[in-house]
Motif scaffolding. Structure first.
Motif, PDB file in Angstrom:
ATOM      1  N   VAL A  88     -85.096  61.266 -43.175  1.00  0.00           N
ATOM      2  CA  VAL A  88     -83.852  61.776 -43.150  1.00  0.00           C
ATOM      3  C   VAL A  88     -84.027  62.981 -42.317  1.00  0.00           C
ATOM      4  O   VAL A  88     -83.018  63.554 -41.910  1.00  0.00           O
ATOM      5  N   GLY A  89     -85.272  63.312 -41.738  1.00  0.00           N
ATOM      6  CA  GLY A  89     -85.527  64.210 -40.946  1.00  0.00           C
ATOM      7  C   GLY A  89     -85.710  64.060 -39.501  1.00  0.00           C
ATOM      8  O   GLY A  89     -85.426  64.963 -38.586  1.00  0.00           O
ATOM      9  N   LYS A  90     -86.310  63.051 -39.110  1.00  0.00           N
ATOM     10  CA  LYS A  90     -86.722  62.588 -37.826  1.00  0.00           C
ATOM     11  C   LYS A  90     -86.098  61.269 -37.205  1.00  0.00           C
ATOM     12  O   LYS A  90     -86.329  61.033 -36.003  1.00  0.00           O
ATOM     13  N   VAL A  91     -85.545  60.711 -38.004  1.00  0.00           N
ATOM     14  CA  VAL A  91     -84.922  59.249 -37.558  1.00  0.00           C
ATOM     15  C   VAL A  91     -83.565  59.307 -37.500  1.00  0.00           C
ATOM     16  O   VAL A  91     -82.870  59.738 -38.737  1.00  0.00           O
ATOM     17  N   ARG A  92     -82.671  58.930 -36.525  1.00  0.00           N
ATOM     18  CA  ARG A  92     -81.289  58.561 -36.695  1.00  0.00           C
ATOM     19  C   ARG A  92     -80.955  57.436 -37.832  1.00  0.00           C
ATOM     20  O   ARG A  92     -81.834  56.673 -37.713  1.00  0.00           O
ATOM     21  N   ASP A  93     -79.988  57.937 -38.561  1.00  0.00           N
ATOM     22  CA  ASP A  93     -79.451  57.009 -39.384  1.00  0.00           C
ATOM     23  C   ASP A  93     -79.188  55.581 -38.995  1.00  0.00           C
ATOM     24  O   ASP A  93     -79.422  54.626 -39.546  1.00  0.00           O
ATOM     25  N   GLU A  94     -78.756  55.433 -37.760  1.00  0.00           N
ATOM     26  CA  GLU A  94     -78.598  54.039 -37.254  1.00  0.00           C
ATOM     27  C   GLU A  94     -79.854  53.432 -36.788  1.00  0.00           C
ATOM     28  O   GLU A  94     -79.906  52.131 -36.508  1.00  0.00           O
ATOM     29  N   LEU A 128     -79.796  46.297 -47.436  1.00  0.00           N
ATOM     30  CA  LEU A 128     -80.987  45.922 -48.062  1.00  0.00           C
ATOM     31  C   LEU A 128     -80.580  45.656 -49.555  1.00  0.00           C
ATOM     32  O   LEU A 128     -80.058  46.055 -50.249  1.00  0.00           O
ATOM     33  N   CYS A 129     -81.174  44.184 -49.844  1.00  0.00           N
ATOM     34  CA  CYS A 129     -80.965  43.714 -51.379  1.00  0.00           C
ATOM     35  C   CYS A 129     -82.004  43.248 -51.849  1.00  0.00           C
ATOM     36  O   CYS A 129     -82.734  42.593 -51.138  1.00  0.00           O
ATOM     37  N   PHE A 130     -82.485  43.587 -53.054  1.00  0.00           N
ATOM     38  CA  PHE A 130     -83.560  43.143 -53.856  1.00  0.00           C
ATOM     39  C   PHE A 130     -83.346  42.841 -55.192  1.00  0.00           C
ATOM     40  O   PHE A 130     -82.204  43.538 -55.929  1.00  0.00           O
ATOM     41  N   ALA A 131     -84.056  42.015 -55.983  1.00  0.00           N
ATOM     42  CA  ALA A 131     -83.925  41.740 -57.431  1.00  0.00           C
ATOM     43  C   ALA A 131     -85.069  42.622 -58.094  1.00  0.00           C
ATOM     44  O   ALA A 131     -86.267  42.708 -57.742  1.00  0.00           O
ATOM     45  N   ARG A 132     -84.540  42.911 -59.416  1.00  0.00           N
ATOM     46  CA  ARG A 132     -85.599  43.287 -60.257  1.00  0.00           C
ATOM     47  C   ARG A 132     -85.145  42.801 -61.717  1.00  0.00           C
ATOM     48  O   ARG A 132     -84.366  43.387 -62.511  1.00  0.00           O
ATOM     49  N   LEU A 157     -78.089  46.493 -54.449  1.00  0.00           N
ATOM     50  CA  LEU A 157     -77.719  46.180 -53.035  1.00  0.00           C
ATOM     51  C   LEU A 157     -77.380  47.559 -52.376  1.00  0.00           C
ATOM     52  O   LEU A 157     -76.739  48.339 -53.209  1.00  0.00           O
ATOM     53  N   PHE A 158     -77.737  47.671 -51.147  1.00  0.00           N
ATOM     54  CA  PHE A 158     -77.658  48.720 -50.423  1.00  0.00           C
ATOM     55  C   PHE A 158     -77.019  48.548 -48.903  1.00  0.00           C
ATOM     56  O   PHE A 158     -77.474  47.696 -48.287  1.00  0.00           O
ATOM     57  N   ASN A 159     -76.198  49.587 -48.663  1.00  0.00           N
ATOM     58  CA  ASN A 159     -75.743  49.720 -47.120  1.00  0.00           C
ATOM     59  C   ASN A 159     -75.785  50.860 -46.625  1.00  0.00           C
ATOM     60  O   ASN A 159     -75.454  51.657 -47.185  1.00  0.00           O
ATOM     61  N   PHE A 160     -77.016  51.093 -46.004  1.00  0.00           N
ATOM     62  CA  PHE A 160     -77.386  52.286 -45.464  1.00  0.00           C
ATOM     63  C   PHE A 160     -76.774  52.617 -43.989  1.00  0.00           C
ATOM     64  O   PHE A 160     -77.160  53.738 -43.440  1.00  0.00           O
ATOM     65  N   ARG A 219     -70.077  37.008 -53.033  1.00  0.00           N
ATOM     66  CA  ARG A 219     -69.703  37.948 -51.873  1.00  0.00           C
ATOM     67  C   ARG A 219     -69.334  39.181 -52.487  1.00  0.00           C
ATOM     68  O   ARG A 219     -68.456  39.296 -53.480  1.00  0.00           O
ATOM     69  N   VAL A 220     -69.737  40.239 -51.719  1.00  0.00           N
ATOM     70  CA  VAL A 220     -69.430  41.643 -52.239  1.00  0.00           C
ATOM     71  C   VAL A 220     -69.033  42.501 -51.095  1.00  0.00           C
ATOM     72  O   VAL A 220     -69.043  42.192 -49.840  1.00  0.00           O
ATOM     73  N   TYR A 221     -68.118  43.675 -51.602  1.00  0.00           N
ATOM     74  CA  TYR A 221     -67.615  44.352 -50.691  1.00  0.00           C
ATOM     75  C   TYR A 221     -68.689  45.781 -50.803  1.00  0.00           C
ATOM     76  O   TYR A 221     -68.833  46.275 -51.710  1.00  0.00           O
ATOM     77  N   LEU A 222     -69.461  46.130 -49.669  1.00  0.00           N
ATOM     78  CA  LEU A 222     -70.272  47.366 -49.636  1.00  0.00           C
ATOM     79  C   LEU A 222     -69.899  48.284 -48.478  1.00  0.00           C
ATOM     80  O   LEU A 222     -70.131  48.165 -47.312  1.00  0.00           O
ATOM     81  N   PRO A 223     -69.355  49.369 -49.218  1.00  0.00           N
ATOM     82  CA  PRO A 223     -69.043  50.206 -48.214  1.00  0.00           C
ATOM     83  C   PRO A 223     -70.173  51.045 -47.473  1.00  0.00           C
ATOM     84  O   PRO A 223     -71.592  51.044 -48.021  1.00  0.00           O
ATOM     85  N   ALA A 224     -69.985  51.578 -46.406  1.00  0.00           N
ATOM     86  CA  ALA A 224     -70.971  52.699 -45.818  1.00  0.00           C
ATOM     87  C   ALA A 224     -71.715  53.508 -46.920  1.00  0.00           C
ATOM     88  O   ALA A 224     -71.130  54.088 -47.615  1.00  0.00           O
ATOM     89  N   ARG A 225     -73.182  53.693 -46.677  1.00  0.00           N
ATOM     90  CA  ARG A 225     -73.781  54.769 -47.522  1.00  0.00           C
ATOM     91  C   ARG A 225     -73.499  54.400 -49.053  1.00  0.00           C
ATOM     92  O   ARG A 225     -73.248  55.621 -49.563  1.00  0.00           O
ATOM     93  N   THR A 226     -73.635  53.326 -49.282  1.00  0.00           N
ATOM     94  CA  THR A 226     -73.207  53.131 -50.919  1.00  0.00           C
ATOM     95  C   THR A 226     -74.395  52.129 -51.305  1.00  0.00           C
ATOM     96  O   THR A 226     -74.878  51.040 -50.649  1.00  0.00           O
TER      97      THR A 226
END
Length: 690
Positions: free
Chosen positions: A428-434, A595-599, A605-608, A661-668
């Motif tokens: 969050v402090g040193k790497v561009r989000d992209e 990033l998607c993982f199961a537990r 499900l993450f859209n960074f 199939r899912v809809y994942l908005p940005a940063r969600t």
């Protein structure tokens, strides 16, 4: 881009890999075995092979001040002392012959017996000690209460012997199989600028912790320390609860109330070093610098300005092991977080050392005596209470710390995953989000030795203590002062809110064995932590928690707090998914920042991606129906409400037979529960991944 090697896989915690089965450790197994045998030799030397370790660790029942049926008896260990006199309010602070201690033996034990009435509850006292070439006043090493005069700042021991001993009301709760730890500090737990008390914490903070969904509290700074700004790291009186927070009975009432709320209580145990103060602490206690500590430069910590214990001395081990037992006997604590383990383990204290190879864990820099002490302390603690919790704070990653003794381990139940917060703060402090690496993030969140249990966390007190910031303040900075109202659309605030929730959800979802949060950070406490000191004008402004921010429904802090509570509820909804299963990677896509993982029965499900939302994104889930149970973008959590609620995903309808199939908005991020339907409104979770 997917990783077929681990695609859709899950590891079962019931089949833990043994330390000896780690191929990387094969060359070092003889050394691990030697260390275990050495710890056993030390125990036999201490106990003579004839008494249990718990009986050896009972020095607190012998040394210090006690009633003996006829009056009082006081004992102290001071081998270099030539004369010791007890002085206090009962003697007008003058030396009197009837308060002069007698040497008992050649070990350096001293004793004083007093009739009933000679001293009483509330009396202040200290030792006036003389040795060849000098002397000075000392606070007894085994004293159970120390108080500071508000006007003079002078510390003295105090007789604590109320007519009615504290009566415990609540038994300790069962040890949680997946601890949700709330790290806290009694003195900074209140909103007013000042030092909080045990009673305030019991009345106001404990109910908040329980309501927030945590079931374990980790109390920092509980032992007496002369400088409040040390956060309790520079302990002076190891057997005394810090009196700046209240009395021993008030601390017992706090622990008792916590147990009544179902909260396990662990405290910070600082056996890695001791304050350098001579009157209040153990330094030069009997006139020698090496009574409790190493002689010469080795006895002085080069970075902390404190004294380093000599773990090879039987008397020091007697003192420290008895200290472990004392807090369990007297205050009924349920375990300990051992602070500064790295400093203990290595002669170089870990300073300026990057641990990049296994050789560094087994070379001549390792302190065998410190390692033996840690092994014995864990053995003792779990003999006293098999359900006790011990946590090692070690940044080096030494193999075996959190492995059982029978596997040549040191015996800790958990170790802190200290690389996780470092990774988040770097991102969050040193790497561009992209430029965030999804594969790198999942690797950091899951790359832990499977045979050793870990505590995951985004931030603890360490990240915000003097010089640092809370994670959310590092992302929002000045915007937190003017744009945290519930309807704010400030870009910095929106980014910080989104990533604050996503970071916690990813860390919680990947936490293999336990999860931790520092007091107030769950609702995005702003700024930093700074205790009163000369450099800030002795201000308490940053040594408190602003609960009013959390309680105000018109502020986004309230929304973050609600999200944290909903996130922890995932554990209560399906405990087997966390207690039995480890995260298994489903999908990583670096360009899409997915990033998607199961537990277990859950799919995380993450859209960074900072700006690109994805539609109809394929995610493998297995053959079962899925439904959302948590969504970071919900409006009640300060999100934009872009995901339709109450959806049901049926594999095979719009994708493959084991895919949705899912809809994942940005940063969600979204959590789905894979289930089979039962009667209307009910479902049965399944703890497997096909």
């Amino acid at each position: 881009m997917e990783n077929p090697a681990v695609h859709g896989r899950e590891r079962d915690l019931k089949v833990r890999t043994r330390l000896q089965d780690d191929a990387w450790l094969h060359p070092w197994l003889p050394e691990l075995e030697r260390r275990a045998h050495y710890a056993g030799e030390v125990e036999r030397r201490l106990t003579g092979g004839s008494i249990p370790l718990r009986d050896f660790a009972s020095g607190h029942e012998y040394f210090g001040l006690h009633r003996d049926g006829k009056g009082w008896v006081f004992r102290e260990w001071a081998p270099n002392a030539a004369e010791i006199v007890l002085i206090g309010t009962f003697s007008g602070w003058e030396e009197r012959d009837d308060f002069r201690l007698n040497r008992l033996n050649g070990r350096g034990d001293w004793e004083l017996r007093l009739p009933e009435g000679a001293i009483g509850h509330g009396d202040l006292f200290r030792l006036r000690m003389r040795w060849d070439g000098g002397g000075g006043d000392r606070i007894p090493a085994w004293t159970r209460r120390v108080v500071q005069d508000a006007e003079t700042g002078i510390f003295n021991a105090q007789v604590w012997a109320p007519d009615e001993p504290y009566r415990w009301r609540n038994p300790p709760p069962a040890r949680p199989d997946f601890p949700l730890i709330y790290e806290c500090h009694v003195g900074m737990a209140q909103e007013r600028e000042g030092v909080g008390t045990f009673d305030e914490f019991r009345e106001h903070t404990l109910p908040r912790v329980a309501a927030a969904g945590y079931q374990t509290i980790q109390l920092m700074g509980a032992m007496e320390h002369p400088y409040y700004g040390s956060f309790g790291y520079h302990v002076s009186s190891f057997f005394a609860a810090s009196s700046r927070f209240g009395t021993p009975d008030e601390f017992k009432a706090l622990i008792d109330a916590a147990h009544g709320l179902g909260l396990t209580v662990i405290i910070d145990l600082v056996h890695s070093h001791s304050v350098a103060n001579e009157v209040e602490g153990l330094a030069r206690f009997d006139g020698t610098p090496y009574q409790y500590f190493h002689a010469g430069a080795r006895g002085e910590h080069p970075a902390w300005g404190s004294r380093c214990f000599d773990y090879a001395k039987p008397e020091v081990l007697h003192f420290l092991l008895s200290n472990c037992r004392f807090w369990m006997d007297e205050y009924r604590v349920d375990g300990f977080r051992f602070d500064g383990i790295t400093s203990m383990l290595y002669h170089h204290h870990g300073l300026g050392t990057a641990f990049t190879s296994y050789e560094q864990y087994f070379g001549g820099d390792v302190d065998d005596d410190a390692l033996a002490y840690l092994s014995l302390s864990n053995k003792l603690i779990h003999e006293l209470n098999p359900h006790a919790v011990t946590i090692a704070e070690d940044v080096s990653g030494m193999p075996g710390l959190a492995a059982p003794h029978e596997e040549y381990g040191v015996g800790f139940d958990y170790r802190l995953a200290m690389g996780v917060p470092d990774h988040w703060f770097r991102l969050v402090g040193k790497v561009r989000d992209e430029d965030w690496s999804m594969g790198g993030l999942f690797h950091e969140l899951t790359n832990r030795r499977p045979e050793e249990r870990t505590v995951h966390y985004v931030e603890s007190h360490d990240q915000a203590i003097v010089g640092g910031k809370t994670m959310i303040f590092a992302m929002m900075d000045a915007a937190m002062y003017e744009a945290m109202h519930a309807e704010s659309t400030d870009l910095a605030v929106m980014r910080g809110m989104a990533l604050h929730k996503m970071a916690r959800l990813a860390t919680f979802g990947c936490a293999q064995h336990a999860y931790m949060n520092f007091i107030g950070n769950e609702f995005g406490h702003p700024e930093w932590v700074d205790f009163p000191r000369e450099g800030n004008g002795w201000s308490y402004r940053y040594a408190r928690r602003q609960w009013s921010l959390r309680d105000d429904p018109g502020l986004k802090y309230h929304q973050l707090g609600d999200f944290d509570r909903a996130m922890l509820e995932l554990y209560n909804r399906d405990r087997a998914s966390f207690a039995v299963n480890l995260p298994g990677l489903l999908r990583v896509h670096e360009d899409d920042k997915i990033l998607c993982f199961a537990r277990g029965a859950y799919r995380f499900l993450f859209n960074f991606h900072p700006s690109n939302s994805v539609e109809d994104y394929p995610v493998e889930t297995g053959p079962d129906l899925c439904r959302p149970v948590l969504d970071t973008d919900e409006s009640r959590f300060g999100g934009q409400g872009r995901i339709a609620p109450d959806q049901t995903f049926r594999p095979g309808e719009s994708a493959g037979p084991h895919e949705i199939r899912v809809y994942l908005p940005a940063r969600t991020a979204m959590v789905l529960l894979s289930s089979t339907w039962g009667p209307p409104g009910e479902y049965r979770t399944r703890s497997r991944i096909p």
